[in-house]
Design an enzyme around this catalytic site. Structure first.
Site, short mmCIF file in Angstrom:
data_model
loop_
_atom_site.label_atom_id
_atom_site.label_comp_id
_atom_site.label_asym_id
_atom_site.label_seq_id
_atom_site.Cartn_x
_atom_site.Cartn_y
_atom_site.Cartn_z
N GLY A 28 0.82 -1.21 0.00
CA GLY A 28 0.00 0.00 0.00
C GLY A 28 0.85 1.25 0.00
O GLY A 28 2.00 1.23 -0.41
N LEU A 30 0.48 3.66 -2.04
CA LEU A 30 0.87 3.49 -3.45
C LEU A 30 1.35 4.80 -4.08
O LEU A 30 0.88 5.88 -3.75
CB LEU A 30 -0.33 2.94 -4.23
CG LEU A 30 -0.85 1.59 -3.74
CD1 LEU A 30 -2.03 1.14 -4.61
CD2 LEU A 30 0.23 0.53 -3.74
N GLY A 33 5.43 4.29 -8.80
CA GLY A 33 6.26 3.07 -8.93
C GLY A 33 5.38 1.83 -8.90
O GLY A 33 5.47 0.95 -9.77
N HIS A 34 4.49 1.76 -7.90
CA HIS A 34 3.57 0.62 -7.82
C HIS A 34 2.67 0.58 -9.06
O HIS A 34 2.41 -0.48 -9.63
CB HIS A 34 2.67 0.74 -6.59
CG HIS A 34 3.40 0.77 -5.28
ND1 HIS A 34 3.48 1.91 -4.50
CD2 HIS A 34 4.05 -0.19 -4.60
CE1 HIS A 34 4.15 1.64 -3.41
NE2 HIS A 34 4.52 0.38 -3.42
N GLY A 145 9.42 -4.65 -8.64
CA GLY A 145 10.20 -3.50 -9.08
C GLY A 145 11.70 -3.76 -9.01
O GLY A 145 12.20 -4.34 -8.05
N GLN A 151 15.45 -7.97 -3.61
CA GLN A 151 14.15 -8.64 -3.42
C GLN A 151 13.74 -9.40 -4.69
O GLN A 151 13.24 -10.53 -4.62
CB GLN A 151 13.10 -7.59 -3.07
CG GLN A 151 11.66 -8.09 -3.09
CD GLN A 151 10.71 -7.06 -2.52
OE1 GLN A 151 10.56 -6.95 -1.32
NE2 GLN A 151 10.09 -6.28 -3.38
N SER A 183 9.41 6.00 -3.34
CA SER A 183 9.31 5.03 -2.25
C SER A 183 8.29 5.56 -1.26
O SER A 183 8.24 6.78 -1.02
CB SER A 183 10.67 4.88 -1.55
OG SER A 183 10.50 4.24 -0.30
N SER A 184 7.52 4.65 -0.69
CA SER A 184 6.56 5.07 0.33
C SER A 184 7.28 5.72 1.50
O SER A 184 6.71 6.57 2.20
CB SER A 184 5.76 3.86 0.82
OG SER A 184 5.25 3.15 -0.29
P1 AMP Z 1 6.30 -2.13 -1.46
O1 AMP Z 1 4.88 -1.67 -1.39
O2 AMP Z 1 7.30 -1.11 -1.03
O3 AMP Z 1 6.51 -3.49 -0.83
O4 AMP Z 1 6.60 -2.35 -3.01
C1 AMP Z 1 5.78 -3.15 -3.81
C2 AMP Z 1 6.42 -3.34 -5.15
O5 AMP Z 1 6.60 -2.07 -5.77
C3 AMP Z 1 7.81 -3.98 -5.07
O6 AMP Z 1 7.96 -4.92 -6.12
C4 AMP Z 1 8.72 -2.81 -5.26
O7 AMP Z 1 9.98 -3.16 -5.82
C5 AMP Z 1 7.92 -1.97 -6.23
N1 AMP Z 1 8.36 -0.58 -6.20
C6 AMP Z 1 8.53 0.21 -5.12
N2 AMP Z 1 9.01 1.42 -5.48
C7 AMP Z 1 9.16 1.39 -6.83
C8 AMP Z 1 9.62 2.33 -7.81
N3 AMP Z 1 10.02 3.54 -7.47
N4 AMP Z 1 9.62 1.95 -9.11
C9 AMP Z 1 9.22 0.70 -9.47
N5 AMP Z 1 8.76 -0.23 -8.60
C10 AMP Z 1 8.74 0.11 -7.30
#
Ligand code: AMP
Length: 310
Positions: A28, A30, A33-34, A145, A151, A183-184
């Site tokens: 979440g 979001l 990127g997400h 991502g 990861q 990034s969140s």
């Molecule tokens: P998270 O919600 O932080 O666990 O991220 C969920 C997915 O979004 C993961 O696969 C992350 O690698 C991807 N993600 C997070 N930030 C970015 C970004 N800036 N660009 C592309 N993918 C991202």
């Protein structure tokens, strides 16, 4: 858009969605990127599913689980606007009911170095929740991502080790206009820290530029990137002599506290002995209490799965 809370209703709803099914796991809060992962999933799938779940098992003691940003209504509306078919947003007790006793552990440098060294339980917790989510959703392709390159490599590893019938696809990092990877956790940065934060990516680009020079060595790349990162940023420097002339204390410029900066193989995360097509330049650094990570491929295509992990 269907929103499900339980595993049973998710499995039932998914039966009516056309295949192939793409899946994007998220915590979440979001951002673009997400949503770029949703777009990548839509481009390759007949239906798209997303999970929104802040997974306690991938946070260590003293990390930001309680404070992690949560705004489900906003997340759901962003996902609906992006054309998502199903969102699975379970409560913690649905995923980890009383008596839950199973752990998943990945051995070796891929999970123990770099992010794994700073966050020792992180990848096991991520692997556990993603394995559960893949079993619940049973997608054809999962989209992750490249921002979280370790990861991505870990997910490819456990998907292969456990023979999970899913393709793991990476998608490029989405950045703010000044280069900061979205990034969140960027929401935690103060205005001063936010101004300095893009220097992390600039440093990685300095490393990539050094890698492109004739006969460049690993050391050249690491030195170029580290120097760029730890050199004070210009606006703050310019302010310092002015403050000194006025007899004032110089403004306190936020400085990066470097956690690691290394060149690794994109699949194994073993340090490399020579630059090559699998070379990733990875870095993590703290600005105050906020830890930022980022990476660049030194040559095109390092993030693509090799035969070893595909
Ligand atoms: P998270 O919600 O932080 O666990 O991220 C969920 C997915 O979004 C993961 O696969 C992350 O690698 C991807 N993600 C997070 N930030 C970015 C970004 N800036 N660009 C592309 N993918 C991202």
């Amino acid at each position: 858009m269907i929103v499900t809370r339980t595993i049973a209703e998710t499995r039932a709803a998914l039966r009516s969605l056309p295949r192939p099914l793409g899946f994007v796991p998220t915590m979440g809060a979001l951002h673009e990127g997400h949503l770029s992962l949703v777009d990548a999933a839509k481009a390759r799938s007949a239906s798209v599913s997303v999970s929104v779940f802040v997974n306690s098992t991938q946070f260590g003691h003293g990390e930001d689980f309680a404070a992690y940003p949560r705004d489900e209504a906003r997340d759901l509306s962003l996902l609906e606007n992006r054309g998502v078919d199903l969102v699975f947003a379970p409560a913690a007790a649905e995923m980890y009911p009383d008596g839950f006793a199973t752990a998943l552990h990945l051995r070796g440098p891929l999970t123990e170095a770099y992010e794994g060294a700073s966050r020792p339980t992180h990848f096991d917790g991520m692997a556990l929740v993603v394995t559960k989510l893949l079993d619940i959703v049973q997608p054809d392709v999962m989209f992750l991502g490249e921002k979280d390159a370790q990861q991505l490599a870990v997910a490819r590893r456990f998907v292969r080790d456990l023979d999970l019938p899913v393709e793991v696809a990476g998608a490029p990092t989405v950045r703010e206009p000044d280069g900061l990877a979205m990034s969140s956790r960027n929401a935690y940065l103060t205005a001063q820290q936010r101004a300095v934060a893009p220097d992390l990516y600039r440093a990685l680009l300095a490393g990539r530029a050094a890698a492109g020079a004739p006969a460049a060595s690993l050391k050249d790349v690491v030195v170029a990137a580290t120097t760029a990162l730890l050199m004070p940023t210009l606006p703050m420097d310019a302010a310092e002599p002015v403050a000194a002339l006025r007899g004032e204390a110089p403004p306190a410029a936020p400085r990066f506290d470097l956690d690691y900066l290394a060149i690794v193989d994109a699949d194994t995360f073993l340090p490399q002995t020579a630059l090559g097509p699998r070379s990733l330049l990875i870095a993590a650094a703290r600005l105050g209490a906020t830890r930022l990570i980022d990476n660049v491929s030194l040559f095109p295509s390092a993030y693509l799965a090799t035969d070893a992990t595909a």
